[in-house]
Design a protein around this motif. Sequence first.
Motif, mmCIF file in Angstrom:
data_model
loop_
_atom_site.group_PDB
_atom_site.id
_atom_site.type_symbol
_atom_site.label_atom_id
_atom_site.label_comp_id
_atom_site.label_asym_id
_atom_site.label_seq_id
_atom_site.Cartn_x
_atom_site.Cartn_y
_atom_site.Cartn_z
ATOM 1 N N THR A 188 0.867 -1.172 0.000
ATOM 2 C CA THR A 188 0.000 0.000 0.000
ATOM 3 C C THR A 188 0.906 1.224 0.000
ATOM 4 O O THR A 188 1.823 1.313 0.819
ATOM 5 C CB THR A 188 -0.889 0.020 1.260
ATOM 6 O OG1 THR A 188 -1.649 -1.189 1.293
ATOM 7 C CG2 THR A 188 -1.822 1.210 1.251
ATOM 8 N N ARG A 211 1.543 5.462 0.005
ATOM 9 C CA ARG A 211 1.016 6.781 0.334
ATOM 10 C C ARG A 211 2.180 7.763 0.434
ATOM 11 O O ARG A 211 3.332 7.376 0.578
ATOM 12 C CB ARG A 211 0.166 6.779 1.591
ATOM 13 C CG ARG A 211 0.858 6.492 2.869
ATOM 14 C CD ARG A 211 -0.191 6.441 4.013
ATOM 15 N NE ARG A 211 0.423 6.144 5.274
ATOM 16 C CZ ARG A 211 0.987 7.037 6.073
ATOM 17 N NH1 ARG A 211 1.003 8.312 5.740
ATOM 18 N NH2 ARG A 211 1.534 6.681 7.208
ATOM 19 N N ALA A 219 5.859 2.784 1.305
ATOM 20 C CA ALA A 219 5.223 1.514 0.960
ATOM 21 C C ALA A 219 5.054 0.694 2.231
ATOM 22 O O ALA A 219 6.035 0.390 2.914
ATOM 23 C CB ALA A 219 6.079 0.759 -0.043
ATOM 24 N N HIS A 220 3.806 0.363 2.536
ATOM 25 C CA HIS A 220 3.493 -0.440 3.719
ATOM 26 C C HIS A 220 3.070 -1.838 3.288
ATOM 27 O O HIS A 220 2.389 -1.997 2.274
ATOM 28 C CB HIS A 220 2.375 0.219 4.522
ATOM 29 C CG HIS A 220 2.787 1.522 5.136
ATOM 30 N ND1 HIS A 220 2.759 2.714 4.434
ATOM 31 C CD2 HIS A 220 3.246 1.818 6.361
ATOM 32 C CE1 HIS A 220 3.181 3.689 5.220
ATOM 33 N NE2 HIS A 220 3.491 3.178 6.388
ATOM 34 N N ASP A 221 3.455 -2.826 4.076
ATOM 35 C CA ASP A 221 3.064 -4.204 3.765
ATOM 36 C C ASP A 221 1.651 -4.493 4.281
ATOM 37 O O ASP A 221 0.979 -3.603 4.811
ATOM 38 C CB ASP A 221 4.097 -5.193 4.305
ATOM 39 C CG ASP A 221 4.164 -5.252 5.826
ATOM 40 O OD1 ASP A 221 3.230 -4.762 6.516
ATOM 41 O OD2 ASP A 221 5.139 -5.813 6.349
ATOM 42 N N GLU A 222 1.228 -5.743 4.150
ATOM 43 C CA GLU A 222 -0.130 -6.113 4.530
ATOM 44 C C GLU A 222 -0.407 -5.965 6.020
ATOM 45 O O GLU A 222 -1.557 -5.860 6.432
ATOM 46 C CB GLU A 222 -0.446 -7.555 4.070
ATOM 47 C CG GLU A 222 0.382 -8.641 4.752
ATOM 48 C CD GLU A 222 1.791 -8.835 4.193
ATOM 49 O OE1 GLU A 222 2.524 -9.675 4.737
ATOM 50 O OE2 GLU A 222 2.174 -8.139 3.228
ATOM 51 N N GLU A 237 6.075 1.631 -8.865
ATOM 52 C CA GLU A 237 5.125 2.642 -8.401
ATOM 53 C C GLU A 237 5.736 4.037 -8.480
ATOM 54 O O GLU A 237 5.046 4.999 -8.828
ATOM 55 C CB GLU A 237 4.662 2.337 -6.978
ATOM 56 C CG GLU A 237 3.756 3.386 -6.373
ATOM 57 C CD GLU A 237 2.447 3.633 -7.116
ATOM 58 O OE1 GLU A 237 1.795 4.671 -6.843
ATOM 59 O OE2 GLU A 237 2.043 2.806 -7.966
#
Length: 181
Positions: free
Chosen positions: A7, A9, A69-72, A114
Amino acid sequence: MHTAPLTFRIAAPSDPDVSNVLTLVRSAYRGDASRAGWTTEADLLADERIDHAGVLAKIAAPDGVILMAHDETGALASCCELLKRPDGKLAYFGLFAVDPTRQAGGIGRQVLAEAERYAKQELGVERMEMSVIWTRDELIAWYVRRGYTKTEETRPFPYEHLVNGKALRDDLYFSMLVKDL
């Protein structure tokens, strides 16, 4: 290899993740923690790479962003900086860090893709450039496999801007890489 989706942001100055960005960048570039990954600069530089004020300055840059970038699980897995150059057609890609314990697992490829998408669609640029310390042949080769071209251009290494440390070599400079988006 399948990597769980990330994800993305944009970091904000009041973001609680600013400290996590600082920790991540320092762990990925320099010091003993960086040796867990393959992108370490610990044999070249004994400093902290960036300080809190430096991260905040990059976040606040009018033509730049720090993409996180963040993981699940919501953990910060990677980050990078994108800075639109004054000509409006070129963006600089830097401050790229992947958690050293998770390198070589596909996260870097996702983040780079990205970053390229963001630079083209959100910043409206046509090309992306980056600087890599000239001795980092393996890292340069990784970028070349992703479509970047190593140019003949070099830039001086900013010895005067080291953070709480020193260079372990006096022959450092940057090789420049570019890619049309």
